[in-house]
Design an enzyme around this catalytic site. Structure first.
Site, PDB file in Angstrom:
ATOM      1  N   CYS A   1      33.271 -21.345  62.503  1.00  0.00           N
ATOM      2  CA  CYS A   1      34.419 -22.227  62.426  1.00  0.00           C
ATOM      3  C   CYS A   1      34.981 -22.754  63.306  1.00  0.00           C
ATOM      4  O   CYS A   1      35.576 -24.354  64.334  1.00  0.00           O
ATOM      5  CB  CYS A   1      35.601 -22.300  61.488  1.00  0.00           C
TER       6      CYS A   1
ATOM      7  N   ASN B   1      37.529 -27.043  53.335  1.00  0.00           N
ATOM      8  CA  ASN B   1      37.153 -26.066  54.629  1.00  0.00           C
ATOM      9  C   ASN B   1      36.028 -26.437  54.714  1.00  0.00           C
ATOM     10  O   ASN B   1      35.018 -26.522  54.058  1.00  0.00           O
ATOM     11  CB  ASN B   1      37.579 -24.529  54.076  1.00  0.00           C
TER      12      ASN B   1
ATOM     13  N   HIS C   1      41.947 -25.319  62.340  1.00  0.00           N
ATOM     14  CA  HIS C   1      41.133 -25.541  61.169  1.00  0.00           C
ATOM     15  C   HIS C   1      41.873 -25.299  60.428  1.00  0.00           C
ATOM     16  O   HIS C   1      42.396 -24.473  59.900  1.00  0.00           O
ATOM     17  CB  HIS C   1      40.309 -23.989  62.052  1.00  0.00           C
TER      18      HIS C   1
HETATM   19  N1  ACO Z   1      39.944 -19.467  40.332  1.00  0.00           N
HETATM   20  C1  ACO Z   1      40.538 -18.248  39.954  1.00  0.00           C
HETATM   21  N2  ACO Z   1      41.001 -16.835  39.688  1.00  0.00           N
HETATM   22  C2  ACO Z   1      39.978 -16.129  41.192  1.00  0.00           C
HETATM   23  C3  ACO Z   1      39.689 -17.611  42.572  1.00  0.00           C
HETATM   24  C4  ACO Z   1      39.441 -18.669  41.482  1.00  0.00           C
HETATM   25  N3  ACO Z   1      38.596 -19.959  42.056  1.00  0.00           N
HETATM   26  N4  ACO Z   1      38.897 -16.954  43.189  1.00  0.00           N
HETATM   27  C5  ACO Z   1      39.319 -15.600  42.977  1.00  0.00           C
HETATM   28  N5  ACO Z   1      39.661 -15.578  42.276  1.00  0.00           N
HETATM   29  C6  ACO Z   1      40.388 -13.900  41.193  1.00  0.00           C
HETATM   30  C7  ACO Z   1      40.404 -13.116  42.183  1.00  0.00           C
HETATM   31  O1  ACO Z   1      38.862 -12.778  41.202  1.00  0.00           O
HETATM   32  C8  ACO Z   1      41.086 -11.887  41.442  1.00  0.00           C
HETATM   33  O2  ACO Z   1      40.640 -11.475  40.215  1.00  0.00           O
HETATM   34  P1  ACO Z   1      41.496 -10.186  39.875  1.00  0.00           P
HETATM   35  O3  ACO Z   1      42.760  -9.456  40.421  1.00  0.00           O
HETATM   36  O4  ACO Z   1      41.256 -10.017  38.149  1.00  0.00           O
HETATM   37  O5  ACO Z   1      40.407  -9.085  40.247  1.00  0.00           O
HETATM   38  C9  ACO Z   1      42.312 -13.206  42.145  1.00  0.00           C
HETATM   39  O6  ACO Z   1      41.547 -13.998  41.965  1.00  0.00           O
HETATM   40  C10 ACO Z   1      43.276 -12.848  43.580  1.00  0.00           C
HETATM   41  O7  ACO Z   1      42.162 -12.638  44.033  1.00  0.00           O
HETATM   42  P2  ACO Z   1      42.058 -12.423  46.135  1.00  0.00           P
HETATM   43  O8  ACO Z   1      40.537 -12.136  46.534  1.00  0.00           O
HETATM   44  O9  ACO Z   1      43.038 -11.186  45.962  1.00  0.00           O
HETATM   45  O10 ACO Z   1      42.722 -13.458  46.116  1.00  0.00           O
HETATM   46  P3  ACO Z   1      43.797 -14.263  47.287  1.00  0.00           P
HETATM   47  O11 ACO Z   1      45.272 -14.700  46.668  1.00  0.00           O
HETATM   48  O12 ACO Z   1      43.378 -13.638  48.408  1.00  0.00           O
HETATM   49  O13 ACO Z   1      42.830 -16.216  47.765  1.00  0.00           O
HETATM   50  C11 ACO Z   1      41.605 -16.724  49.008  1.00  0.00           C
HETATM   51  C12 ACO Z   1      41.399 -15.573  47.710  1.00  0.00           C
HETATM   52  C13 ACO Z   1      41.693 -18.278  48.814  1.00  0.00           C
HETATM   53  C14 ACO Z   1      40.464 -16.934  49.306  1.00  0.00           C
HETATM   54  C15 ACO Z   1      42.133 -15.761  50.164  1.00  0.00           C
HETATM   55  O14 ACO Z   1      41.773 -14.351  50.003  1.00  0.00           O
HETATM   56  C16 ACO Z   1      41.944 -16.733  50.779  1.00  0.00           C
HETATM   57  O15 ACO Z   1      42.871 -18.013  51.510  1.00  0.00           O
HETATM   58  N6  ACO Z   1      41.372 -15.977  52.572  1.00  0.00           N
HETATM   59  C17 ACO Z   1      40.370 -16.705  53.070  1.00  0.00           C
HETATM   60  C18 ACO Z   1      39.348 -16.759  53.548  1.00  0.00           C
HETATM   61  C19 ACO Z   1      39.257 -17.772  53.613  1.00  0.00           C
HETATM   62  O16 ACO Z   1      39.921 -19.263  53.848  1.00  0.00           O
HETATM   63  N7  ACO Z   1      38.134 -18.249  54.345  1.00  0.00           N
HETATM   64  C20 ACO Z   1      37.508 -20.065  54.990  1.00  0.00           C
HETATM   65  C21 ACO Z   1      36.056 -20.088  55.425  1.00  0.00           C
HETATM   66  S1  ACO Z   1      36.588 -18.828  57.175  1.00  0.00           S
HETATM   67  C22 ACO Z   1      37.431 -19.240  57.749  1.00  0.00           C
HETATM   68  O17 ACO Z   1      37.218 -20.749  57.617  1.00  0.00           O
HETATM   69  C23 ACO Z   1      38.180 -19.190  58.944  1.00  0.00           C
END
Ligand code: ACO
Length: 327
Positions: free
Chosen positions: A114, A284, A254
């Site tokens: 990224c 993204n 980003h």
């Molecule tokens: N829909 C519904 N539920 C979901 C989804 C979805 N699409 N995705 C995950 N969940 C669930 C999980 O399974 C988990 O359930 P559980 O508690 O029963 O196990 C629950 O939601 C919470 O999961 P977390 O991973 O803790 O959710 P979080 O609030 O952290 O959100 C996310 C996840 C959006 C991926 C977040 O961690 C994030 O934004 N991380 C940054 C990563 C990113 O954006 N990367 C992109 C590439 S990297 C870059 O560009 C730099």
């Protein structure tokens, strides 16, 4: 002192096909409410069958050259920033070189996930600043839909496809670009990676069966890394410009996740309108995201003469970086 480097024009391109949150509700166990509240993403553009990364890269590059009033034969170097090239060899930049008929250009790909666009601008500016090139076309183009696991709800809702580009040069006109800052920490590659398909784990029936050709991510770890680095990058860029974060006219970050951008806004005591965000409509797009956002901000008149514009990005590797443009 090297030659002063200028940003001469920008361009972008996204494919026509759109995946909405309602589409994901039919594919995995998720909801529009969850996706909007956790990410801020509503739609992403994705390539259709038969379309490829270089199609987007060529179009974005062409648009940037038009904006800069530069003919393809006057381009000395093409840099394509991507980790999703059409194929491993030849590189994507050679495909673009041929299709743009840039007959006097060298061509190289850069993979910094990224942070790709800022890496590309940094290396392109080094060629211009050292006098080795007069005009460099930097394109960031990603087709994440081909490396996204549409069975993994934790990642599939995040990503989209698209391309953005910029022309760098020297001389009169354009906008001064500088203060390039790049860093990396390769000690934890598994936080965000595609395990197979490289020379370490070549494609096999097993790697396909185990879905190892798709992006794997530790979402929480990436979230923490992204917020920390974004804050550091903005603080650093402001400090080196001799201003406070609140005095930056526009940050083009980003486009990763609205909550990550919001966290940085709050911790830095900045205002939301200081950030240009379009992730709601594109998701993204990795390297391409800051490039598409910059071009859109320019075309929408969000950048005005005299403005200080800071680009920041962070991603797999980990890699992170920033650059400042004086408009
Ligand atoms: N829909 C519904 N539920 C979901 C989804 C979805 N699409 N995705 C995950 N969940 C669930 C999980 O399974 C988990 O359930 P559980 O508690 O029963 O196990 C629950 O939601 C919470 O999961 P977390 O991973 O803790 O959710 P979080 O609030 O952290 O959100 C996310 C996840 C959006 C991926 C977040 O961690 C994030 O934004 N991380 C940054 C990563 C990113 O954006 N990367 C992109 C590439 S990297 C870059 O560009 C730099």
């Amino acid at each position: 002192m090297g030659t002063a480097v200028k940003l001469l024009g920008t361009g972008s391109f996204v494919p026509e096909r759109v995946l909405t949150n309602a589409d994901f509700e039919r594919m995995v166990d998720t909801s529009d409410e969850w996706i909007m509240s956790r990410t801020g993403i509503r739609e992403r553009h994705v390539l259709s069958d038969g379309e490829k990364n270089s199609d987007m890269a060529v179009q974005a590059g062409y648009n940037a050259l038009q904006a800069a009033h530069i003919a393809p034969e006057d381009v000395d170097h093409i840099i394509v920033c991507t980790f999703t090239p059409d194929m491993l060899v030849p590189n994507c930049a050679c495909v673009v070189q041929s299709r743009l008929d840039a007959v006097n250009a060298g061509a190289v790909d850069i993979n910094a996930a990224c942070t790709g666009f800022i890496s590309g601008l940094t290396h392109g500016a080094a060629l211009v600043g050292s006098g080795q090139a007069r005009r460099v076309l930097v394109i960031a183009s990603e087709v994440l839909s081909r490396v996204t696991d549409y069975q993994d709800r934790g990642t599939c809702v995040l990503f989209g496809d698209g391309a953005g580009a910029a022309v760098l040069g020297s001389g009169d006109g354009g906008h001064a670009i500088g203060d390039f800052f790049l860093r990396a920490d390769g000690s934890n590659p598994e936080a965000l990676w595609i395990p197979a398909g490289g020379s370490n784990l070549p494609a096999s029936a097993n790697t396909v069966a185990e879905r190892l050709h798709f992006i794997k991510m530790n979402g929480r770890e990436v979230f923490k890394f992204a917020v920390t680095r974004m804050i550091e990058l903005i603080e650093g860029a402001a400090e080196r410009a001799g201003i406070k974060p609140g005095d930056i006219d526009l940050v083009v970050p980003h486009q990763v996740n609205q909550r990550i951008i919001q966290a940085a806004v709050e911790r830095l005591g900045m205002r939301e309108e200081q950030f240009y965000c379009n992730l709601e409509w594109y998701g993204n797009t990795s390297a391409a995201s800051a490039a598409i956002a910059l071009d859109e901000a320019v075309r929408k008149g969000r950048v005005k003469a005299g403005n200080t514009v800071v680009l920041v990005a962070f991603g797999g590797g980990f890699t992170w970086g920033s650059t400042t443009i004086k408009w």
